[in-house]
Design an enzyme around this catalytic site. Sequence first.
Site, PDB file in Angstrom:
ATOM      1  N   PRO A   2       0.797  -1.149  -0.030  1.00 14.68           N
ATOM      2  CA  PRO A   2      -0.004  -0.001   0.072  1.00 14.68           C
ATOM      3  C   PRO A   2       0.948   1.223  -0.068  1.00 14.68           C
ATOM      4  O   PRO A   2       1.827   1.411   0.779  1.00 14.68           O
ATOM      5  CB  PRO A   2      -0.783  -0.124   1.317  1.00 14.68           C
ATOM      6  CG  PRO A   2      -0.896  -1.537   1.446  1.00 14.68           C
ATOM      7  CD  PRO A   2       0.480  -1.909   1.122  1.00 14.68           C
ATOM      8  N   GLU A   3       0.526   2.123  -0.795  1.00 12.60           N
ATOM      9  CA  GLU A   3       1.347   3.412  -1.091  1.00 12.60           C
ATOM     10  C   GLU A   3       0.342   4.581  -0.619  1.00 12.60           C
ATOM     11  O   GLU A   3      -0.575   4.322  -0.068  1.00 12.60           O
ATOM     12  CB  GLU A   3       1.588   3.777  -2.400  1.00 12.60           C
ATOM     13  CG  GLU A   3       2.677   2.557  -2.868  1.00 12.60           C
ATOM     14  CD  GLU A   3       2.957   2.648  -4.203  1.00 12.60           C
ATOM     15  OE1 GLU A   3       3.003   3.618  -5.093  1.00 12.60           O
ATOM     16  OE2 GLU A   3       3.486   1.642  -5.104  1.00 12.60           O
TER      17      GLU A   3
END
Length: 290
Positions: A2-3
């Site tokens: 996840p960014e």
Amino acid sequence: MPELPEVEGLVRSLKPIVTGKTILSVDVSETIIASKANGKEAILKGLDVESFRKALQHMTIESIERRSKYIYFHLMKNQLPYLLVSHLGMSGAWFYVRGLHEILEDKFKRHTHVILHLVGGDMLVYADIRRFGELRFLKNEEDHPPLLLMAPEPFDQNALDHYLGMSMLSKYENKAIKEFIMDGHVVSGCGNIYATEALFRMRIHPGRKVKRISKERKIQLFNEIVIVLLDSIEQGGSSISDYRKINGDSGNMQNRLQMYGKKKCPICNRQTLQQTIGGRTSTYCGTCQR
């Protein structure tokens, strides 16, 4: 992993439902307990299991915010502020449920590692398939100095100047541009997915050295990073592999990606190429990106 957009979406979903809630008790998985007993630091960082449980008990969640790829839970107990910092690692996810049966995907249900039981019966559950995520209980950011070294938020007014200044440093000028923009000290929250997309949109080869890119192009690239991050936030993030929202739903940005994970270039229709840059696999078009 996840960014920034995925973490932002998670924080936006959590805010209205957990702000003001009080933690009644905390459960920690046997996997984490065993890890701690063996002197390892799986997920829970800096505190033993019992200290972590006691610290969070009766804490009230005052507010939640995102900082880069981190989630900051601002807590309060006895009128004293505290901070629970969460990093999702490669496969972490938070779920807000009444019971574990509401987590529909078995791969997450089997890897629930921390459960915050809230007053009223709801549960805030942290699941992590690969256990690369982190939970840190702190008095403030200063308790974990690496947090203070993160770049400004890419949407902040000073972020572009910070990025340009870092590009002039000798330790960065010979690095590949993709490794540079993925460095959290340079740009906050830009990981493999969105670095790949921004570079493709700018037709820049991910391996091109920072010093071989003009200031004008660097500025254009930074602006493109911001655009692609905002686009992904609007789309609810990219659900690739193990990213899920708090109710288990997927994001939509993966349907708009032009280069990440693609076998053919959408511009010239040639086979894409791959190269390892900064320890990550970089997909690019050898014809369109120079």
